[in-house]
Design a protein around this motif. Structure first.
Motif, mmCIF file in Angstrom:
data_model
loop_
_atom_site.group_PDB
_atom_site.id
_atom_site.type_symbol
_atom_site.label_atom_id
_atom_site.label_comp_id
_atom_site.label_asym_id
_atom_site.label_seq_id
_atom_site.Cartn_x
_atom_site.Cartn_y
_atom_site.Cartn_z
ATOM 1 N N MET A 1 -25.951 10.818 -11.527
ATOM 2 C CA MET A 1 -26.224 10.960 -12.145
ATOM 3 C C MET A 1 -26.893 10.619 -14.105
ATOM 4 O O MET A 1 -27.189 9.216 -13.925
ATOM 5 C CB MET A 1 -24.559 11.314 -13.210
ATOM 6 C CG MET A 1 -25.154 11.935 -14.525
ATOM 7 S SD MET A 1 -26.108 13.866 -14.068
ATOM 8 C CE MET A 1 -24.123 14.712 -14.118
ATOM 9 N N THR A 2 -28.283 11.219 -13.629
ATOM 10 C CA THR A 2 -29.272 10.320 -14.672
ATOM 11 C C THR A 2 -28.482 10.162 -16.396
ATOM 12 O O THR A 2 -28.457 11.444 -16.763
ATOM 13 C CB THR A 2 -30.371 10.472 -14.552
ATOM 14 O OG1 THR A 2 -30.949 10.614 -12.673
ATOM 15 C CG2 THR A 2 -31.584 9.856 -15.379
ATOM 16 N N THR A 3 -28.578 9.270 -16.991
ATOM 17 C CA THR A 3 -28.718 8.581 -18.703
ATOM 18 C C THR A 3 -29.695 8.372 -18.502
ATOM 19 O O THR A 3 -30.696 7.607 -18.915
ATOM 20 C CB THR A 3 -27.224 8.147 -18.366
ATOM 21 O OG1 THR A 3 -25.787 8.349 -18.022
ATOM 22 C CG2 THR A 3 -27.126 8.162 -19.575
ATOM 23 N N THR A 4 -29.891 10.058 -20.202
ATOM 24 C CA THR A 4 -30.184 9.960 -21.091
ATOM 25 C C THR A 4 -30.361 9.239 -21.740
ATOM 26 O O THR A 4 -30.306 10.449 -22.912
ATOM 27 C CB THR A 4 -32.045 10.869 -20.444
ATOM 28 O OG1 THR A 4 -32.037 10.795 -18.433
ATOM 29 C CG2 THR A 4 -32.914 11.571 -21.096
ATOM 30 N N LEU A 5 -30.836 8.540 -22.852
ATOM 31 C CA LEU A 5 -31.293 8.203 -24.461
ATOM 32 C C LEU A 5 -32.812 8.898 -25.096
ATOM 33 O O LEU A 5 -33.404 8.558 -24.906
ATOM 34 C CB LEU A 5 -30.618 7.684 -24.850
ATOM 35 C CG LEU A 5 -30.733 6.671 -26.615
ATOM 36 C CD1 LEU A 5 -29.916 7.808 -27.223
ATOM 37 C CD2 LEU A 5 -30.263 5.480 -27.001
ATOM 38 N N ILE A 6 -32.579 9.947 -25.725
ATOM 39 C CA ILE A 6 -33.604 10.630 -26.790
ATOM 40 C C ILE A 6 -33.373 10.212 -28.518
ATOM 41 O O ILE A 6 -32.681 10.783 -28.453
ATOM 42 C CB ILE A 6 -33.942 12.128 -26.573
ATOM 43 C CG1 ILE A 6 -33.750 12.137 -24.438
ATOM 44 C CG2 ILE A 6 -34.793 12.632 -27.130
ATOM 45 C CD1 ILE A 6 -33.580 14.164 -24.927
ATOM 46 N N THR A 7 -34.287 9.257 -29.098
ATOM 47 C CA THR A 7 -34.488 9.230 -30.316
ATOM 48 C C THR A 7 -35.113 10.295 -30.612
ATOM 49 O O THR A 7 -35.737 10.682 -30.487
ATOM 50 C CB THR A 7 -35.059 8.325 -30.193
ATOM 51 O OG1 THR A 7 -36.187 8.290 -30.019
ATOM 52 C CG2 THR A 7 -33.940 6.880 -30.018
ATOM 53 N N GLY A 8 -34.292 10.336 -32.304
ATOM 54 C CA GLY A 8 -34.718 11.593 -33.204
ATOM 55 C C GLY A 8 -34.684 13.324 -32.250
ATOM 56 O O GLY A 8 -36.029 13.824 -32.452
ATOM 57 N N ALA A 9 -33.090 13.353 -32.182
ATOM 58 C CA ALA A 9 -33.222 14.583 -31.156
ATOM 59 C C ALA A 9 -32.900 15.855 -32.205
ATOM 60 O O ALA A 9 -32.636 16.121 -30.679
ATOM 61 C CB ALA A 9 -32.741 13.771 -29.777
ATOM 62 N N ASN A 10 -32.328 15.406 -33.074
ATOM 63 C CA ASN A 10 -31.444 16.678 -33.721
ATOM 64 C C ASN A 10 -32.507 17.056 -33.936
ATOM 65 O O ASN A 10 -31.890 19.476 -34.139
ATOM 66 C CB ASN A 10 -30.914 16.573 -35.131
ATOM 67 C CG ASN A 10 -31.753 16.256 -35.677
ATOM 68 O OD1 ASN A 10 -32.527 14.693 -36.034
ATOM 69 N ND2 ASN A 10 -32.171 16.421 -36.880
ATOM 70 N N LYS A 11 -33.551 17.806 -32.961
ATOM 71 C CA LYS A 11 -34.744 18.532 -34.030
ATOM 72 C C LYS A 11 -35.640 18.612 -33.701
ATOM 73 O O LYS A 11 -36.285 17.996 -32.440
ATOM 74 C CB LYS A 11 -34.761 19.370 -35.578
ATOM 75 C CG LYS A 11 -35.737 17.869 -36.091
ATOM 76 C CD LYS A 11 -35.548 18.259 -37.848
ATOM 77 C CE LYS A 11 -35.716 16.588 -38.444
ATOM 78 N NZ LYS A 11 -36.654 17.054 -39.397
ATOM 79 N N GLY A 12 -37.208 19.865 -33.475
ATOM 80 C CA GLY A 12 -38.187 19.804 -32.728
ATOM 81 C C GLY A 12 -38.393 19.442 -31.080
ATOM 82 O O GLY A 12 -37.677 19.484 -30.676
ATOM 83 N N LEU A 13 -38.991 18.378 -31.089
ATOM 84 C CA LEU A 13 -39.890 18.547 -29.893
ATOM 85 C C LEU A 13 -38.423 17.513 -28.836
ATOM 86 O O LEU A 13 -38.138 17.513 -28.303
ATOM 87 C CB LEU A 13 -40.805 17.024 -29.804
ATOM 88 C CG LEU A 13 -42.417 17.919 -30.013
ATOM 89 C CD1 LEU A 13 -43.412 17.139 -29.973
ATOM 90 C CD2 LEU A 13 -42.950 18.748 -28.899
#
Length: 235
Positions: free
Chosen positions: A1-13
């Motif tokens: 399983m690939t684990t990914t963190l996205i910053t600023g991810a609560n809206k938009g891109l």
């Protein structure tokens, strides 16, 4: 399983990227400063919430500790960003921009990437296929800004394009120093988001395409590139 963190991810891109990567089978952490929005987004997408302020050392260290305790990290999407806007949605002119205002923009767009990447590098280096995606902009292209025929030439502001040009240089330097990690900058295009006051001409679905594509790169994929959905972008 690939684990990914996205910053600023609560809206938009960031939100759309989280949605797409969750659908692709990633375990996605929605990084957000706003806990209520972040938790709601994670719940809606079937992702995990992570309270994360990329301008705060303690917050980033806590995120790194949480990821380590919960199994590590494979993909980091440095998406969090700000763009200076005046009342009425105007962009401040260079002559009206102070050093402190520029510093505020760089704190998120540039120092935030370095702070987050530095803290999470030990986890990424343990991954079998680590990836870093730095969300840049066509406004970070010096070739575009200086070319009267380019669609980005019109942009009047100082803070946002200079911060994204710095992101591009950071991407190149990380890619050279970390050959085991795919490190790329992407230009989502002029996307309709809160960042630009809803003035963008693309949908978030269109804008997120290149971010998702870069996040899904394998170990043999390119590194040290600056790319839009249509192809390479001039530095």
């Amino acid at each position: 399983m690939t684990t990914t963190l996205i910053t600023g991810a609560n809206k938009g891109l960031g939100r759309e990227t989280a949605r797409r990567l969750t659908a692709a089978g990633h375990t996605v952490y929605v990084g957000a400063r706003d806990e209520a929005r972040g938790r709601a987004t994670a719940r809606e997408l079937g992702a995990r919430f992570m309270h994360l302020d990329v301008t705060d050392d303690a917050s980033v260290r806590a995120a790194a500790a949480q990821l380590e305790a919960e199994g590590g990290l494979d993909v980091l999407v440095n998406n969090a960003g700000v763009e200076p806007r005046l009342p009425g949605n105007a962009v401040p002119a260079p002559a009206d921009t102070t050093a402190d205002e520029l510093r505020t923009t760089f704190e998120t767009n540039v120092f935030g990437i370095v702070r987050t990447t530095h803290a999470l590098l030990p986890l990424l280096q343990r991954s079998a296929a680590p990836v870093i995606v730095n969300v840049s902009s066509g406004l970070g292209s010096l070739a575009g800004l200086s070319d009267p025929a380019s669609p980005v030439h019109f942009y009047p502001g100082l803070g946002y394009p200079t911060s994204k040009a710095a992101v591009n240089a950071i991407t190149v330097q990380y890619a050279k120093a970390l050959p085991g990690i795919r490190v790329n900058a992407v230009d989502p295009g002029y996307t309709n988001t809160d960042l630009n006051g809803g003035t963008g001409t693309q949908t978030v679905e269109e804008g997120a395409e290149i971010i998702v594509r870069a996040a899904l790169l394998g170990p043999d994929g390119p590194t040290g590139t600056f790319t839009a959905a249509q192809g390479p972008v001039a530095w």
